[in-house]
Write an enzyme that holds these catalytic residues in place. Structure first.
Site, PDB file in Angstrom:
ATOM      1  N   SER A 116      -9.707   0.065   7.008  1.00  0.00           N
ATOM      2  CA  SER A 116      -9.149   0.132   5.647  1.00  0.00           C
ATOM      3  C   SER A 116      -8.492  -1.140   5.140  1.00  0.00           C
ATOM      4  CB  SER A 116      -8.149   1.278   5.539  1.00  0.00           C
ATOM      5  OG  SER A 116      -8.852   2.487   5.526  1.00  0.00           O
ATOM      6  N   LYS A 150       0.855  -1.201   0.000  1.00  0.00           N
ATOM      7  CA  LYS A 150       0.000   0.000   0.000  1.00  0.00           C
ATOM      8  C   LYS A 150       0.886   1.244   0.000  1.00  0.00           C
ATOM      9  CE  LYS A 150      -3.955   2.046   2.501  1.00  0.00           C
ATOM     10  NZ  LYS A 150      -4.773   1.982   3.733  1.00  0.00           N
ATOM     11  N   SER A 163      -9.745   2.506   2.863  1.00  0.00           N
ATOM     12  CA  SER A 163      -8.872   3.193   1.935  1.00  0.00           C
ATOM     13  C   SER A 163      -7.966   2.276   1.126  1.00  0.00           C
ATOM     14  CB  SER A 163      -8.000   4.186   2.701  1.00  0.00           C
ATOM     15  OG  SER A 163      -7.123   3.510   3.589  1.00  0.00           O
TER      16      SER A 163
HETATM   17  N1  GLN Z   1     -13.091   4.545   6.121  1.00  0.00           N
HETATM   18  C1  GLN Z   1     -12.302   4.983   7.237  1.00  0.00           C
HETATM   19  C2  GLN Z   1     -11.982   6.434   7.089  1.00  0.00           C
HETATM   20  O1  GLN Z   1     -12.360   6.975   6.121  1.00  0.00           O
HETATM   21  C3  GLN Z   1     -11.117   4.090   7.355  1.00  0.00           C
HETATM   22  C4  GLN Z   1      -9.790   4.703   7.204  1.00  0.00           C
HETATM   23  C5  GLN Z   1      -8.656   3.775   7.442  1.00  0.00           C
HETATM   24  O2  GLN Z   1      -8.802   2.718   8.055  1.00  0.00           O
HETATM   25  N2  GLN Z   1      -7.501   4.218   7.022  1.00  0.00           N
HETATM   26  O3  GLN Z   1     -11.384   7.045   7.911  1.00  0.00           O
END
Ligand code: GLN
Length: 507
Positions: free
Chosen positions: A178, A79, A154
């Site tokens: 994420s 990532k 994400s």
């Molecule tokens: N969907 C969550 C957010 O928008 C998750 C983010 C993450 O785990 N990096 O913050």
């Protein structure tokens, strides 16, 4: 070639160890797959131009009789939130376009040392803010199951890469889901380890009290194998635990053995409103529970009354921490700099941040700064921290009665690209079941549980365990995976049914 990309990492590793396959062949097969399908999927922001050389070196060392790690020669997608010395690291943002890090994230360094072959950097929502990968500054990733749908976020790039057979293994980061939510919508396995279980050194920080790095794979065993490589103490990360961890691969193998689950207590949260879930998601979840019960597990009704307030608390705590972490992107030290003729330092910073950050990042910086401001701190940030404590207590109380807690991994299957992009609240609500684990620092896994009847898209079931008990997740996750695979044969494993279908062997 097609066989090499469809093998699990564990099988590929055995083939590599026995000399049936070379690391160069394995790497080339995945690079070719990327070439074929990534124009459609867009899982990668950068593909390594020297992965084959790295693989050749592994082959040389193996031929020389060197003792290599269990996953040596297996390709790995990384990532883009994780910094790498040999590929740019942008965290999905314009502000870091082309940024080259002087060091590797510890997890990347450990993966390299174990002989894994980093093949590219995967797409993500900008600075890991989002649940759809649509907030990437470099365009969205598409779900391999249906290219009109989101791959989650994400870390949609890592999950899509693994689902589309572009990589057998990927690294992700999970601050509020994420890793697990992208795994849920792409039919892959994702693990958020215990807070402090895996080093975050070199993971570009989003919210430091919540961030964890973890594996995204196609099987539970593969996740365990990768977790074994990246986990453990790192003196460079002040939040890193000094525990000695059991082998998660061994835990997965024990779970997959088909042994009875008698004595295992699985908690189901009474207050979780079924109405908030897509019917097919709820049905797959119930089916997973019934399957585990038939194998001897006991399903226990538990109360966690504050669980559902996680979203509200998280969307104050996260922006607060993010606004502080992102202050370092000031046009001086990293990445983009927009010059303002005869402007002050502040003018240059403002112009750079205006041009370099996307809308969602700006929204959260403003929210977080507001929540932390004098006069509002107690009402917002302070209250959110109290809710966080209540959620921690709920889970601690529940874990006094059960070994793991089960929930659907997210409320819906993959939604359509564009469907929630203009409605941040709807986007945030997608994280209702994943966020509490981050707030409480406990580990979580998402395991494929089948397809939703109404749209034939993947559904994941999530298991949570007490902090430091990640091994339980691998045992239960692998047990479920084995039972469901027996039930449905390989149907669940063809994660990219519509991709490259014109090419033979891809269906
Ligand atoms: N969907 C969550 C957010 O928008 C998750 C983010 C993450 O785990 N990096 O913050």
């Amino acid at each position: 070639m097609d066989d090499l990309i469809r093998m699990s990492a564990a099988d590929l590793a055995s083939a590599l160890a026995s000399g049936d396959v070379s690391a160069v062949e394995a790497t080339r097969a995945h690079l070719q797959r990327i070439e074929e399908v990534d124009g459609d999927v867009h899982a990668f922001l950068h593909v390594s131009d020297h992965a084959v050389d790295v693989a050749a070196d592994i082959d040389r060392r193996r031929r020389a009789g060197e003792e290599l790690g269990a996953l040596a020669g297996v390709p790995l997608a990384v990532k883009d939130v994780l910094v790498t010395t040999d590929m740019p690291s942008t965290s999905g943002s314009r502000i870091l376009e082309g940024y080259m890090s002087p060091y590797d994230a510890t997890v990347v360094a450990k993966a390299r040392a174990a002989g894994l072959v980093p093949i590219g950097k995967t797409n993500m929502d900008e600075f890991a803010m989002g649940s759809s990968t649509e907030h990437s500054a470099y365009g969205p990733t598409r779900n391999p199951w249906d290219l009109d749908r989101i791959p989650g976020g994400s870390g949609g790039g890592s999950a899509a890469a693994v689902a589309a057979f572009e990589a057998p293994l990927a690294l992700g980061s999970d601050t509020g889901g994420s890793i697990r939510q992208p795994a849920h919508v792409t039919g892959t396995v994702g693990v958020k380890p215990t807070y402090g279980g895996v080093s975050r050194y070199g993971a570009i920080a989003l919210a430091s009290s919540l961030d964890q790095v973890g594996p995204v794979t196609r099987t539970v065993l593969d996740a365990g194998l990768l977790h074994d490589v990246i986990g453990g103490h790192d003196p460079q990360d002040s939040t890193s635990l000094t525990d000695t961890w059991p082998s998660f691969a061994e835990a997965a193998r024990a779970g997959a053995s088909g042994a009875s689950l008698a004595g295992l207590r699985i908690g189901v949260i009474r207050e979780l409103p079924q109405t908030g879930f897509q019917p097919g998601v709820w049905a797959a979840f119930q089916n997973a529970l019934t399957t585990l019960e038939a194998q001897g597990a006991e399903i226990v009704d538990i109360s966690a009354p504050h669980f559902e307030y996680g979203v509200a608390a998280y969307y104050l705590i996260l922006p607060a921490e993010a606004s502080s972490n992102l202050a370092k992107f000031d046009s001086v030290r990293f990445g983009l700099r927009v010059d303002v003729p005869r402007g002050t330092v502040e003018d240059v910073m403002a112009a750079t941040r205006e041009a370099g950050f996307g809308d969602e990042v700006k929204r959260r910086i403003i929210l977080g700064t507001y929540a932390l401001s004098a006069g509002y701190y107690d009402a917002y940030y302070g209250s959110a921290q109290k809710v966080r404590t209540l959620i921690q207590r709920d889970l601690a109380e529940a874990f006094a009665h059960v070994d793991v807690i089960a929930t659907p991994s997210a409320p819906t299957t993959a939604f359509r690209l564009g469907e929630k992009i203009d409605d941040p609240l709807q986007m945030y609500l997608n994280d209702i079941t994943t966020i509490p684990a981050n707030l409480a620092g406990v580990p979580g896994i998402s395991v494929p549980a089948g397809l939703a009847a109404e749209d034939s898209l993947p559904v994941g079931v999530q298991f949570l365990a007490p902090a430091r008990e990640d091994a339980r997740l691998y045992r239960v996750g692998a047990a479920l995976e084995t039972l469901l695979t027996e039930k449905w044969g390989g149907a669940l494993l063809d994660r990219a049914p519509h991709l490259g279908s014109a090419k033979e062997g891809n269906r």
